[in-house]
Design an enzyme around this catalytic site. Structure first.
Site, short mmCIF file in Angstrom:
data_model
loop_
_atom_site.label_atom_id
_atom_site.label_comp_id
_atom_site.label_asym_id
_atom_site.label_seq_id
_atom_site.Cartn_x
_atom_site.Cartn_y
_atom_site.Cartn_z
CB SER A 116 15.64 116.17 16.99
OG SER A 116 15.35 115.36 15.87
CG HIS A 156 7.87 111.85 16.65
ND1 HIS A 156 8.09 113.12 16.13
CD2 HIS A 156 6.58 111.55 16.34
CE1 HIS A 156 6.99 113.54 15.56
NE2 HIS A 156 6.07 112.60 15.66
N GLY A 163 15.11 121.56 10.12
CA GLY A 163 15.52 122.87 9.64
C GLY A 163 14.41 123.76 9.15
CG MET A 186 10.75 110.69 9.60
SD MET A 186 11.35 112.18 8.77
CE MET A 186 11.60 113.26 10.17
CG HIS A 235 12.77 113.76 19.57
ND1 HIS A 235 11.56 113.59 20.22
CD2 HIS A 235 12.47 113.91 18.26
CE1 HIS A 235 10.58 113.64 19.33
NE2 HIS A 235 11.10 113.82 18.14
CG ASP A 256 9.76 117.70 16.77
OD1 ASP A 256 10.64 118.46 16.31
OD2 ASP A 256 9.74 116.48 16.54
N GLY A 257 9.76 121.30 16.23
CA GLY A 257 9.80 121.98 14.93
C GLY A 257 10.17 123.44 15.04
CG ASP A 278 12.25 113.24 14.71
OD1 ASP A 278 11.14 113.25 15.28
OD2 ASP A 278 13.09 114.13 14.83
CG MET A 313 6.83 111.64 12.48
SD MET A 313 7.79 113.08 11.98
CE MET A 313 9.33 112.73 12.82
CG MET A 364 4.20 117.24 14.69
SD MET A 364 5.92 116.88 15.15
CE MET A 364 6.82 117.59 13.75
#
Length: 217
Positions: free
Chosen positions: A7, A65, A144, A36, A32, A174-175, A34, A67, A136
């Site tokens: 990511s 992804h 983190g 946002m 990946h 993911d996470g 993200d 979000m 998720m």
């Protein structure tokens, strides 16, 4: 076959191209990204411009992804800059079937993401239309974070739904994924692992990818 998708949320953006190349050379299967918007999640990252820049650095599939609220407004934009996979959140799509159809008509593979508190049953009506389910394992918005252990049950339930569909649907998590949590999620049925901090915040990207990939051995 387990796929590793580093990511870029955790990458050094002052050396983004270099880090993408290092991830590819280190054995990454996907990249990946993200996206946002500061509304659906409490953080803002980047848009199509960065996806376009990353596309120029690698031939790996770009796993985007979203979000964001109203993702249907941006599907064509992200596809046009190289998004191979576009995943939207069930929580933001009141007309999910239509959104999935648009993603596929544009030429990308279509994924649906579920937040930790969203029941797995929410994907049952759309399972025959999608290529990927993203579970998720932290609350979306920041890298983190610590892995939420209760999501293992959810991963297992999702694997059962996928297996019953008899379709080749990828199960992505993911996470909080690192060499310590990877084995549990693989055993629960995941076959695509997104990892950011555990790959980009260490000395060797290649060693980090290898340690996650081989965690189940």
């Amino acid at each position: 076959m387990i796929k590793i998708a580093p990511s870029l949320l955790a990458a050094d953006f002052s050396n983004l191209g270099k880090q993408v190349i290092e991830a590819e050379q280190g054995g990454a299967d996907w990249i990946h990204l993200d996206v946002m918007d500061g509304h659906f999640v409490p953080n803002i990252t980047f848009g199509p411009l960065i996806v376009s820049a990353v596309r120029k650095c690698t031939k790996l599939p770009l796993d985007v992804h979203l979000m964001i609220e109203e993702p249907e407004k941006f599907l064509t934009s992200f596809r046009s800059v190289g998004a191979d996979i576009i995943t939207v959140h069930q929580e933001t799509c009141p007309h999910l079937y239509r959104t999935i159809q648009t993603i596929k008509e544009n030429g990308s593979k279509a994924g649906v993401a579920l937040n930790p508190s969203t029941p797995v049953t929410m994907i049952q009506e759309i399972i025959d239309e999608i290529d990927l389910v993203l579970i998720m394992t932290v609350e979306p918005g920041f890298g983190g974070q610590h892995f939420i252990k209760n999501t293992l049950r959810k991963i297992r339930e999702t694997r059962e739904i996928i297996d019953r569909s008899r379709r080749d649907i990828l199960l992505e998590v993911d996470g909080g994924i690192d060499q310590n949590t990877a084995r549990s999620v693989i055993e629960a049925g995941a076959n695509v692992l997104v990892a950011g901090t555990s790959i980009f915040k260490v000395e060797s990207i290649k060693k980090a990818i290898t340690s996650i990939r081989t965690a189940q051995e």
